[in-house]
Design a protein around this motif. Structure first.
Motif, PDB file in Angstrom:
ATOM      1  N   GLU A  25     -29.782 -11.663  34.357  1.00 33.94           N
ATOM      2  CA  GLU A  25     -29.572 -12.229  32.908  1.00 33.94           C
ATOM      3  C   GLU A  25     -30.131 -10.856  32.520  1.00 33.94           C
ATOM      4  O   GLU A  25     -31.300 -10.817  32.087  1.00 33.94           O
ATOM      5  CB  GLU A  25     -30.363 -13.356  32.724  1.00 33.94           C
ATOM      6  CG  GLU A  25     -29.732 -14.585  33.206  1.00 33.94           C
ATOM      7  CD  GLU A  25     -30.111 -15.791  32.901  1.00 33.94           C
ATOM      8  OE1 GLU A  25     -30.615 -15.942  31.759  1.00 33.94           O
ATOM      9  OE2 GLU A  25     -30.409 -16.862  33.793  1.00 33.94           O
ATOM     10  N   ALA A  27     -30.493 -10.254  29.072  1.00 37.27           N
ATOM     11  CA  ALA A  27     -31.577 -10.677  28.074  1.00 37.27           C
ATOM     12  C   ALA A  27     -32.898 -10.783  28.571  1.00 37.27           C
ATOM     13  O   ALA A  27     -34.129 -10.320  28.117  1.00 37.27           O
ATOM     14  CB  ALA A  27     -31.102 -11.936  27.272  1.00 37.27           C
ATOM     15  N   LYS A  28     -33.162 -11.362  29.760  1.00 36.47           N
ATOM     16  CA  LYS A  28     -34.405 -11.369  30.386  1.00 36.47           C
ATOM     17  C   LYS A  28     -34.995 -10.177  30.766  1.00 36.47           C
ATOM     18  O   LYS A  28     -36.239  -9.974  30.721  1.00 36.47           O
ATOM     19  CB  LYS A  28     -34.356 -12.471  31.502  1.00 36.47           C
ATOM     20  CG  LYS A  28     -34.182 -13.821  31.287  1.00 36.47           C
ATOM     21  CD  LYS A  28     -34.110 -14.815  32.290  1.00 36.47           C
ATOM     22  CE  LYS A  28     -34.121 -16.259  32.013  1.00 36.47           C
ATOM     23  NZ  LYS A  28     -33.901 -17.277  33.036  1.00 36.47           N
ATOM     24  N   ASP A 123     -28.034 -14.194  22.315  1.00 40.08           N
ATOM     25  CA  ASP A 123     -28.635 -15.449  22.321  1.00 40.08           C
ATOM     26  C   ASP A 123     -29.742 -15.746  23.312  1.00 40.08           C
ATOM     27  O   ASP A 123     -30.812 -16.481  23.040  1.00 40.08           O
ATOM     28  CB  ASP A 123     -27.337 -16.523  22.706  1.00 40.08           C
ATOM     29  CG  ASP A 123     -26.177 -16.495  22.027  1.00 40.08           C
ATOM     30  OD1 ASP A 123     -26.381 -16.380  20.854  1.00 40.08           O
ATOM     31  OD2 ASP A 123     -25.273 -17.279  22.359  1.00 40.08           O
ATOM     32  N   GLY A 124     -29.865 -14.893  24.318  1.00 42.65           N
ATOM     33  CA  GLY A 124     -30.777 -14.795  25.357  1.00 42.65           C
ATOM     34  C   GLY A 124     -32.121 -14.295  24.732  1.00 42.65           C
ATOM     35  O   GLY A 124     -33.131 -14.938  24.805  1.00 42.65           O
ATOM     36  N   ASP A 127     -33.447 -17.033  22.256  1.00 42.57           N
ATOM     37  CA  ASP A 127     -34.101 -18.141  22.982  1.00 42.57           C
ATOM     38  C   ASP A 127     -35.564 -17.632  23.609  1.00 42.57           C
ATOM     39  O   ASP A 127     -36.588 -18.397  23.649  1.00 42.57           O
ATOM     40  CB  ASP A 127     -33.124 -18.630  24.170  1.00 42.57           C
ATOM     41  CG  ASP A 127     -32.063 -19.209  23.976  1.00 42.57           C
ATOM     42  OD1 ASP A 127     -31.895 -19.743  22.614  1.00 42.57           O
ATOM     43  OD2 ASP A 127     -31.050 -19.155  24.729  1.00 42.57           O
TER      44      ASP A 127
END
Length: 436
Positions: A25, A27-28, A123-124, A127
């Motif tokens: 992922e 974003a992480k 979005d990541g 969040d």
């Protein structure tokens, strides 16, 4: 305005992002490496790590086959280098297929939907950190007329990709009528300055542009791709000739859009470069630009055709059907009547040789019309070459007030096609060739 008030931004590369593997992922990974992201920041993410995370690595011992699979059309070719349009509509070298920084025997394809990839990263980050950032997926492009490479945007989320200044004025009050700034591409290039090509830094951050750029509802990178109708440089030189020849179709339904007379004249200029016997110029092109002129000719031709059909014993119902089928010329917004002239031809006093002499001129006339049709296709104009004027040459000469020595060689309907032409079955070239 003082220097402290002058617009500015800060760009830096994000260190500490590990080797990306399928299923990661992004974003992480980005948040872990850069936890202080703030509202209004823009992330510039190299497409290569997006492709790796999305499993776009494929086995391909033959890179050319992988390029073929991603290619929609070839734009230009020189040696082994191909500039192509890929499935995303991007025109670039090798369809974006990359064999660098990937295991031997594999290649890396571009993300399948870069806009969606950008939205997922955005979005990541929201969040994880509760901040609103813009995301641009970047890739490296060459450019026509310019040496060197630069990064451009192929995907975007939460970023204004185009800044349309049309309707405004410049600093001197002059109206801006054509200025649309490719903001997302400018961001991509700024990010590449700090990421570099060989530094192993696939993500950069631009800070300071804020609300003027980052928005909840913003554009798609697809807005940066110019459509075929507006692309003045859609093909390379030799490819343009081949494309115009292979894509030329007979068009029988036209829109009401007016035809540019200049485009027709440019097509005539191409027509008269055709080969001809004895250094002659056996072509003349009568341009029917007024509706009145077209109406007079077509009405007279219809009367002559109906008279011929009645002499052939055709029923009135059959005649009406034939006339309706022949209305392609009447439905076109522009007509051209190509004519053959025999000026400069030789007379031998021998029927066989005189017939061959005329055939040479007829072939030359056909070559000129073919050039004309191909050039019209290059001007994005549809056409239909029909033979009807050849069956009533005296009528055509009389209505158009042409010299006796001008032989009409059909008529060409010209206009903008009302619909895309149907696919033509591929013709197997070997079936048309005999080798001795």
């Amino acid at each position: 305005m003082t220097s402290s008030q002058a617009p500015s931004f800060h760009a830096w590369a994000v260190a500490g992002i590990p080797e990306v593997r399928e299923g990661d992922e992004l974003a992480k990974l980005i948040v872990a490496a850069e936890p202080a992201l703030a509202d209004g920041d823009v992330l510039l993410v190299t497409s290569k790590i997006v492709s790796k995370a999305e499993g776009r690595i494929v086995r391909a011992d033959d890179r050319e086959a992988a390029i073929d699979a991603e290619t929609v059309r070839v734009v230009a070719r020189r040696g082994t280098l191909r500039i192509v349009e890929n499935k995303l509509g991007l025109v670039m070298a090798a369809a974006g297929v990359d064999a660098s920084n990937t295991p031997a025997g594999t290649v890396l394809l571009l993300p399948e939907d870069p806009d969606a990839s950008a939205a997922a990263i955005r979005d990541g980050v929201r969040d994880a950190l509760g901040v609103e950032v813009g995301v641009v997926i970047t890739d490296t492009f060459g450019r026509p007329w310019r040496n060197g490479l630069t990064d451009v945007a192929i995907g975007a989320a939460g970023v204004r990709v185009l800044d349309d200044l049309r309707g405004g004025v410049d600093a001197y009050g002059n109206p801006l009528s054509a200025t649309v700034v490719a903001t997302a591409d400018e961001l991509a290039a700024a990010g590449d300055l700090v990421k570099g090509k060989a530094g192993g830094l696939p993500v950069a951050v631009v800070r300071g542009l804020g609300e003027s750029l980052v928005r909840e509802q913003a554009g798609s990178a697809r807005e940066l791709v110019r459509g075929a109708r507006d692309d003045m440089f859609r093909l390379g030189t030799s490819e343009a000739v081949r494309e115009a020849m292979t894509q030329r179709r007979t068009v029988r339904a036209f829109t009401d859009e007016a035809v540019d007379p200049g485009a027709v004249r440019r097509a005539v200029a191409a027509a008269v470069t055709a080969p001809a016997p004895h250094h002659t110029t056996p072509w003349r092109f009568v341009l029917l630009e007024s509706e009145a002129a077209r109406g007079r000719l077509l009405d007279a031709m219809r009367e002559a055709w109906v008279a011929d059909l009645r002499r052939d014993g055709k029923s009135e119902e059959s005649i009406a059907k034939r006339v309706r089928r022949g209305d392609v010329l009447r439905n076109a917004p522009y007509l051209v009547v190509p004519c053959l002239v025999m000026d400069g031809s030789h007379t031998y006093g021998d029927a066989r040789r005189d017939a061959a002499e005329r055939e040479m001129f007829v072939v030359a006339a056909g070559a000129g019309v073919q050039n004309f049709l191909v050039a019209l296709a290059g001007e994005r104009l549809g056409s239909a070459w029909v033979s009807s004027t050849m069956f009533c040459r005296d009528v055509v000469r009389d209505v158009l007030e042409l010299p006796e020595g001008w032989d009409p060689m059909g008529a060409v309907a010209v206009g903008h096609a009302a619909a895309a032409p149907a696919e033509r079955p591929a013709r197997i070239v070997s079936e048309f060739i005999e080798v001795r």
